[in-house]
Design an enzyme around this catalytic site. Structure first.
Site, PDB file in Angstrom:
ATOM      1  N   ASP A  11       0.841  -1.062   0.259  1.00  0.00           N
ATOM      2  CA  ASP A  11       0.103   0.203  -0.190  1.00  0.00           C
ATOM      3  C   ASP A  11       1.095   1.409  -0.144  1.00  0.00           C
ATOM      4  OD1 ASP A  11      -1.638   1.937  -0.416  1.00  0.00           O
ATOM      5  OD2 ASP A  11      -2.015   1.508   2.357  1.00  0.00           O
ATOM      6  N   TYR A  43      -0.965   8.369  -2.595  1.00  0.00           N
ATOM      7  CA  TYR A  43      -0.537   8.010  -3.830  1.00  0.00           C
ATOM      8  C   TYR A  43      -2.392   8.596  -4.586  1.00  0.00           C
ATOM      9  CZ  TYR A  43       1.822   4.233  -4.431  1.00  0.00           C
ATOM     10  OH  TYR A  43       3.349   3.500  -4.101  1.00  0.00           O
ATOM     11  N   GLY A  44      -3.091   9.726  -3.482  1.00  0.00           N
ATOM     12  CA  GLY A  44      -4.020  10.023  -4.543  1.00  0.00           C
ATOM     13  C   GLY A  44      -3.599  11.258  -4.701  1.00  0.00           C
ATOM     14  N   CYS A  75      -4.313  -1.275  -2.319  1.00  0.00           N
ATOM     15  CA  CYS A  75      -4.929   0.264  -2.637  1.00  0.00           C
ATOM     16  C   CYS A  75      -5.732   0.689  -3.660  1.00  0.00           C
ATOM     17  CB  CYS A  75      -3.506   0.683  -2.575  1.00  0.00           C
ATOM     18  SG  CYS A  75      -2.928   2.520  -2.905  1.00  0.00           S
ATOM     19  N   THR A  77      -6.550   3.321  -5.447  1.00  0.00           N
ATOM     20  CA  THR A  77      -5.674   4.779  -6.021  1.00  0.00           C
ATOM     21  C   THR A  77      -4.414   3.600  -6.863  1.00  0.00           C
ATOM     22  OG1 THR A  77      -6.093   5.362  -4.138  1.00  0.00           O
ATOM     23  CG2 THR A  77      -4.762   7.188  -5.539  1.00  0.00           C
ATOM     24  N   CYS A 190     -11.253   3.069   0.095  1.00  0.00           N
ATOM     25  CA  CYS A 190     -10.079   3.281   0.455  1.00  0.00           C
ATOM     26  C   CYS A 190      -9.194   2.677   1.155  1.00  0.00           C
ATOM     27  CB  CYS A 190      -9.950   5.044   0.954  1.00  0.00           C
ATOM     28  SG  CYS A 190      -8.145   5.682   1.387  1.00  0.00           S
ATOM     29  N   THR A 191      -7.929   1.055   1.122  1.00  0.00           N
ATOM     30  CA  THR A 191      -7.439   0.600   3.013  1.00  0.00           C
ATOM     31  C   THR A 191      -7.918   1.356   3.818  1.00  0.00           C
ATOM     32  OG1 THR A 191      -6.262   1.221   1.622  1.00  0.00           O
ATOM     33  CG2 THR A 191      -7.461  -1.063   1.101  1.00  0.00           C
ATOM     34  N   HIS A 192      -7.136   2.472   3.574  1.00  0.00           N
ATOM     35  CA  HIS A 192      -7.163   3.494   5.603  1.00  0.00           C
ATOM     36  C   HIS A 192      -8.260   3.679   5.915  1.00  0.00           C
ATOM     37  CE1 HIS A 192      -2.883   4.237   3.268  1.00  0.00           C
ATOM     38  NE2 HIS A 192      -2.798   5.236   4.394  1.00  0.00           N
TER      39      HIS A 192
HETATM   40  N1  DGL Z   1      -4.541   3.842   1.015  1.00  0.00           N
HETATM   41  C1  DGL Z   1      -4.469   3.783  -0.723  1.00  0.00           C
HETATM   42  C2  DGL Z   1      -6.284   3.352  -1.415  1.00  0.00           C
HETATM   43  O1  DGL Z   1      -6.738   2.148  -0.878  1.00  0.00           O
HETATM   44  C3  DGL Z   1      -4.544   4.887  -0.741  1.00  0.00           C
HETATM   45  C4  DGL Z   1      -4.004   6.295  -0.124  1.00  0.00           C
HETATM   46  C5  DGL Z   1      -3.538   6.811  -0.153  1.00  0.00           C
HETATM   47  O2  DGL Z   1      -3.377   8.505  -0.860  1.00  0.00           O
HETATM   48  O3  DGL Z   1      -2.027   7.190  -0.255  1.00  0.00           O
HETATM   49  O4  DGL Z   1      -6.292   4.156  -2.257  1.00  0.00           O
END
Ligand code: DGL
Length: 263
Positions: A11, A43-44, A75, A77, A190-192
């Site tokens: 991720d 990453y977003g 992830c 994204t 989003c996994t967060h």
């Molecule tokens: N954990 C990521 C997802 O599932 C995104 C977080 C990020 O912006 O890096 O999209």
């Protein structure tokens, strides 16, 4: 596979831990390497070509170093963008994490579903295709959250996050007023975000069903690995930050790794 398989979970940061904990529960026999590309987080906020140029060669290095049997891109994204590139470049199985639009729309009774993801995920062609193919007549609202992933990282790191900061990101998911027609299902794309789920449930203006794809990803991983012969891998687990920072989060991380010591 008769040996203890190695699963690499990737991720941009700590969000993939919400996928990892489900995979670990399904496959305690595996050895786990978790990689957080924190040097490039979030990453977003990156352009699509930047993410492809970052992840594809980095994955080559990680495969060379850790020799995994399977990789989970935990992830949205990244998955909505790089999965096809990774599968073309490397021959091992990749399991991605993409917005769970199909099950959400199948379950919604009001036919109103919101997809909460990063700004990158909600503007992807991949996500739009999922809506075209699987909305099943539902009205789908895409909500691109600029800060929720960073807020989740900060909370997991022990910092105080205010209700108003979370609610500001969450509020656009709640559409309509009439209980028979308002949003009743929110996709955690989003996994967060599952890291903040208890707080989001408390802050939601009305109760909804929250769709987290992690259990389905764990089932897919287990199917690909083949029958679980029993036993628990004794080899511990590794946590790697691409920034090379020393995590110092062991007590916080241990539950996500099924109680294993995290090196
Ligand atoms: N954990 C990521 C997802 O599932 C995104 C977080 C990020 O912006 O890096 O999209």
């Amino acid at each position: 596979m008769t040996h203890s398989p190695t699963i690499l979970v990737f991720d941009s940061g700590l969000g993939g831990l919400t996928v990892l904990r489900e995979v670990v529960a399904a496959r305690p026999d595996a050895h786990y390497v978790y990689v957080a590309d924190d040097a490039f987080f979030p990453y977003g906020h990156h352009a699509e070509d930047e993410i492809i140029a970052r992840v594809v060669p980095l994955m080559g290095e990680l495969i060379g170093t850790h020799d995994p049997d399977l990789v989970v891109i935990a992830c949205n994204t990244a998955s909505t963008l790089v999965l096809s590139h990774l599968r073309a470049a490397y021959s091992l199985p990749f399991v991605g994490t993409v917005p769970a639009i199909k099950p959400a729309c199948a379950r919604s009774k009001t036919r109103r579903v919101s997809v909460l993801g990063t700004k990158g995920t909600v503007k992807r062609e991949y996500t739009k295709a999922l809506i075209r193919d699987f909305a099943q007549g539902c009205e789908v609202t895409l909500v691109g959250s600029p800060e929720l992933a960073s807020l989740a990282e900060r909370e997991l790191g022990g910092h105080q996050i205010s209700d108003s900061d979370i609610l500001a990101e969450l509020a656009p998911c709640f559409v309509g007023e009439d209980p028979a027609a308002r949003t009743d299902t929110v996709v955690l794309a989003c996994t967060h975000y599952p890291l903040l789920l208890d707080r989001m449930k408390k802050l939601a203006p009305w109760p909804v069903e929250w769709i987290d794809p992690a259990p389905a990803i764990a089932r897919r991983v287990s199917d690909l690995l083949g029958p679980f012969a029993g036993g628990i891998a004794q080899s511990g687990a590794e946590m790697i930050f691409t920034s090379n920072r020393v995590h110092g989060l062991s007590a916080t991380l241990t539950p996500f790794f099924g109680g294993r010591a995290v090196a």
